[in-house]
Motif scaffolding. Structure first.
Motif, PDB file in Angstrom:
ATOM      1  N   THR A  87     -10.571  25.221  38.305  1.00 47.40           N
ATOM      2  CA  THR A  87     -10.020  25.423  37.307  1.00 47.40           C
ATOM      3  C   THR A  87     -10.858  26.295  36.378  1.00 47.40           C
ATOM      4  N   LEU A  88     -10.363  26.840  35.522  1.00 54.86           N
ATOM      5  CA  LEU A  88     -11.271  27.698  34.739  1.00 54.86           C
ATOM      6  C   LEU A  88     -10.955  27.827  33.263  1.00 54.86           C
ATOM      7  N   SER A  89     -12.202  27.287  32.510  1.00 60.08           N
ATOM      8  CA  SER A  89     -11.823  27.355  31.131  1.00 60.08           C
ATOM      9  C   SER A  89     -13.019  27.996  30.555  1.00 60.08           C
ATOM     10  N   VAL A  90     -12.766  28.826  29.371  1.00 59.47           N
ATOM     11  CA  VAL A  90     -13.709  29.568  28.664  1.00 59.47           C
ATOM     12  C   VAL A  90     -13.641  28.952  27.473  1.00 59.47           C
ATOM     13  N   PHE A  91     -15.064  28.541  26.691  1.00 56.74           N
ATOM     14  CA  PHE A  91     -15.218  27.993  25.449  1.00 56.74           C
ATOM     15  C   PHE A  91     -14.190  26.815  25.126  1.00 56.74           C
ATOM     16  N   GLY A  92     -14.120  25.895  25.916  1.00 56.15           N
ATOM     17  CA  GLY A  92     -13.014  24.900  25.785  1.00 56.15           C
ATOM     18  C   GLY A  92     -11.657  25.265  26.051  1.00 56.15           C
ATOM     19  N   GLN A  93     -11.324  26.503  26.228  1.00 62.22           N
ATOM     20  CA  GLN A  93      -9.883  26.805  26.403  1.00 62.22           C
ATOM     21  C   GLN A  93      -9.571  26.821  28.060  1.00 62.22           C
ATOM     22  N   HIS A  94      -8.486  26.329  28.481  1.00 65.62           N
ATOM     23  CA  HIS A  94      -8.152  26.446  29.864  1.00 65.62           C
ATOM     24  C   HIS A  94      -7.334  27.660  29.988  1.00 65.62           C
ATOM     25  N   VAL A  95      -8.030  28.440  31.184  1.00 66.05           N
ATOM     26  CA  VAL A  95      -7.199  29.895  31.336  1.00 66.05           C
ATOM     27  C   VAL A  95      -5.886  29.391  32.172  1.00 66.05           C
ATOM     28  N   PRO A  96      -4.846  29.875  32.096  1.00 65.99           N
ATOM     29  CA  PRO A  96      -3.745  29.456  32.773  1.00 65.99           C
ATOM     30  C   PRO A  96      -3.680  30.538  33.724  1.00 65.99           C
ATOM     31  N   GLY A  97      -3.038  30.101  34.875  1.00 64.75           N
ATOM     32  CA  GLY A  97      -2.720  30.897  36.130  1.00 64.75           C
ATOM     33  C   GLY A  97      -4.015  30.977  37.147  1.00 64.75           C
ATOM     34  N   VAL A  98      -5.055  30.346  36.825  1.00 65.69           N
ATOM     35  CA  VAL A  98      -6.254  30.226  37.718  1.00 65.69           C
ATOM     36  C   VAL A  98      -6.336  28.989  38.273  1.00 65.69           C
ATOM     37  N   THR A  99      -6.000  28.778  39.595  1.00 62.36           N
ATOM     38  CA  THR A  99      -6.000  27.632  40.394  1.00 62.36           C
ATOM     39  C   THR A  99      -7.048  27.460  41.529  1.00 62.36           C
ATOM     40  N   SER A 100      -7.356  28.614  42.003  1.00 65.80           N
ATOM     41  CA  SER A 100      -8.144  28.635  43.286  1.00 65.80           C
ATOM     42  C   SER A 100      -9.532  29.142  42.925  1.00 65.80           C
ATOM     43  N   GLN A 101     -10.383  28.865  43.881  1.00 67.52           N
ATOM     44  CA  GLN A 101     -11.853  29.391  43.665  1.00 67.52           C
ATOM     45  C   GLN A 101     -11.926  30.871  43.895  1.00 67.52           C
ATOM     46  N   ALA A 102     -11.012  31.548  44.577  1.00 71.28           N
ATOM     47  CA  ALA A 102     -11.032  33.067  44.815  1.00 71.28           C
ATOM     48  C   ALA A 102     -10.623  33.580  43.485  1.00 71.28           C
ATOM     49  N   GLN A 103      -9.607  33.088  42.541  1.00 68.74           N
ATOM     50  CA  GLN A 103      -9.421  33.666  41.376  1.00 68.74           C
ATOM     51  C   GLN A 103     -10.611  33.449  40.379  1.00 68.74           C
ATOM     52  N   ILE A 104     -11.258  32.353  40.454  1.00 69.83           N
ATOM     53  CA  ILE A 104     -12.541  32.284  39.779  1.00 69.83           C
ATOM     54  C   ILE A 104     -13.545  33.448  40.017  1.00 69.83           C
ATOM     55  N   PHE A 105     -13.718  33.503  41.215  1.00 71.79           N
ATOM     56  CA  PHE A 105     -14.525  34.503  41.973  1.00 71.79           C
ATOM     57  C   PHE A 105     -14.000  35.854  41.320  1.00 71.79           C
ATOM     58  N   VAL A 106     -12.989  36.353  41.415  1.00 69.62           N
ATOM     59  CA  VAL A 106     -12.403  37.493  40.911  1.00 69.62           C
ATOM     60  C   VAL A 106     -12.502  37.616  39.496  1.00 69.62           C
ATOM     61  N   ALA A 107     -12.339  36.632  38.767  1.00 71.30           N
ATOM     62  CA  ALA A 107     -12.527  36.667  37.111  1.00 71.30           C
ATOM     63  C   ALA A 107     -14.042  36.722  36.904  1.00 71.30           C
ATOM     64  N   GLY A 108     -15.196  36.260  37.754  1.00 75.14           N
ATOM     65  CA  GLY A 108     -16.564  36.741  37.622  1.00 75.14           C
ATOM     66  C   GLY A 108     -16.799  38.116  37.940  1.00 75.14           C
ATOM     67  N   ILE A 109     -16.280  38.932  39.022  1.00 76.68           N
ATOM     68  CA  ILE A 109     -16.453  40.113  39.373  1.00 76.68           C
ATOM     69  C   ILE A 109     -15.798  41.024  38.125  1.00 76.68           C
ATOM     70  N   ILE A 110     -14.629  40.544  37.622  1.00 76.03           N
ATOM     71  CA  ILE A 110     -14.276  41.248  36.198  1.00 76.03           C
ATOM     72  C   ILE A 110     -15.000  41.333  34.971  1.00 76.03           C
ATOM     73  N   VAL A 111     -15.632  40.100  34.934  1.00 77.10           N
ATOM     74  CA  VAL A 111     -16.549  40.209  33.751  1.00 77.10           C
ATOM     75  C   VAL A 111     -17.828  40.951  34.181  1.00 77.10           C
ATOM     76  N   THR A 112     -18.319  40.922  35.285  1.00 76.45           N
ATOM     77  CA  THR A 112     -19.517  41.824  35.972  1.00 76.45           C
ATOM     78  C   THR A 112     -19.106  43.176  35.755  1.00 76.45           C
ATOM     79  N   ILE A 113     -17.903  43.654  35.850  1.00 74.87           N
ATOM     80  CA  ILE A 113     -17.559  45.185  35.913  1.00 74.87           C
ATOM     81  C   ILE A 113     -17.762  45.400  34.436  1.00 74.87           C
ATOM     82  N   PHE A 114     -17.189  44.576  33.522  1.00 72.84           N
ATOM     83  CA  PHE A 114     -17.140  44.845  32.087  1.00 72.84           C
ATOM     84  C   PHE A 114     -18.760  44.884  31.643  1.00 72.84           C
ATOM     85  N   PHE A 115     -19.648  44.096  32.226  1.00 70.30           N
ATOM     86  CA  PHE A 115     -21.143  44.069  32.033  1.00 70.30           C
ATOM     87  C   PHE A 115     -21.355  45.457  32.182  1.00 70.30           C
ATOM     88  N   VAL A 116     -21.336  45.969  33.482  1.00 71.66           N
ATOM     89  CA  VAL A 116     -21.845  47.022  33.951  1.00 71.66           C
ATOM     90  C   VAL A 116     -21.472  48.231  33.277  1.00 71.66           C
TER      91      VAL A 116
END
Length: 135
Positions: free
Chosen positions: A28-57
């Protein structure tokens, strides 16, 4: 632009910290106490991490490019200012040299004191009818 890049990188870091600190369940993926809908697998969480990293770069890249540009502009302005000061000092030295040469020439009697003393061959001073006193 530097500020925009820093804000974007800071937001990416905040989201990453929120994701890491709030997620205790494996899929599951929750950000600041809010559950992110549509994210149900570890692969989706990994992709979310990649997206956050891309924005950081992207944020860091924007900041570094803007900082480099501002430093380049400052350097160019400094060089132009120094060049301007050098040209002014050169012109001042030339002016002083010409004044010394003129003073030497006048001391030898080679140049009259005023330019109105120099006759121009075949040239008669035009007199405006407004100033002509003979009429």
């Amino acid at each position: 632009m530097i500020l925009v890049g820093i804000i974007l990188a800071g937001a990416a870091v905040c989201v990453a910290v929120g994701i890491i600190s709030e997620n205790t369940a494996p899929a599951t993926l929750s950000v600041f106490g809010q559950h992110v809908p549509g994210v149900t697998s570890q692969a989706q969480i990994f992709v979310a991490g990649i997206i956050v990293t891309i924005f950081f770069v992207i944020g860091l890249t924007i900041s570094s490019l803007a900082l480099g540009r501002s430093m380049r502009v400052r350097r160019e302005l400094r060089e132009l200012r120094e060049e301007h000061e050098e040209s002014l000092s050169t012109l001042e030295m030339e002016r002083q040299q010409f004044q010394r040469e003129l003073a030497r020439a006048r001391a030898r009697g080679g140049i009259p004191q005023t330019t109105s003393d120099v006759p121009v061959a075949g040239h008669r001073d035009p007199v405006s009818p407004f100033f002509d006193q003979s009429a």
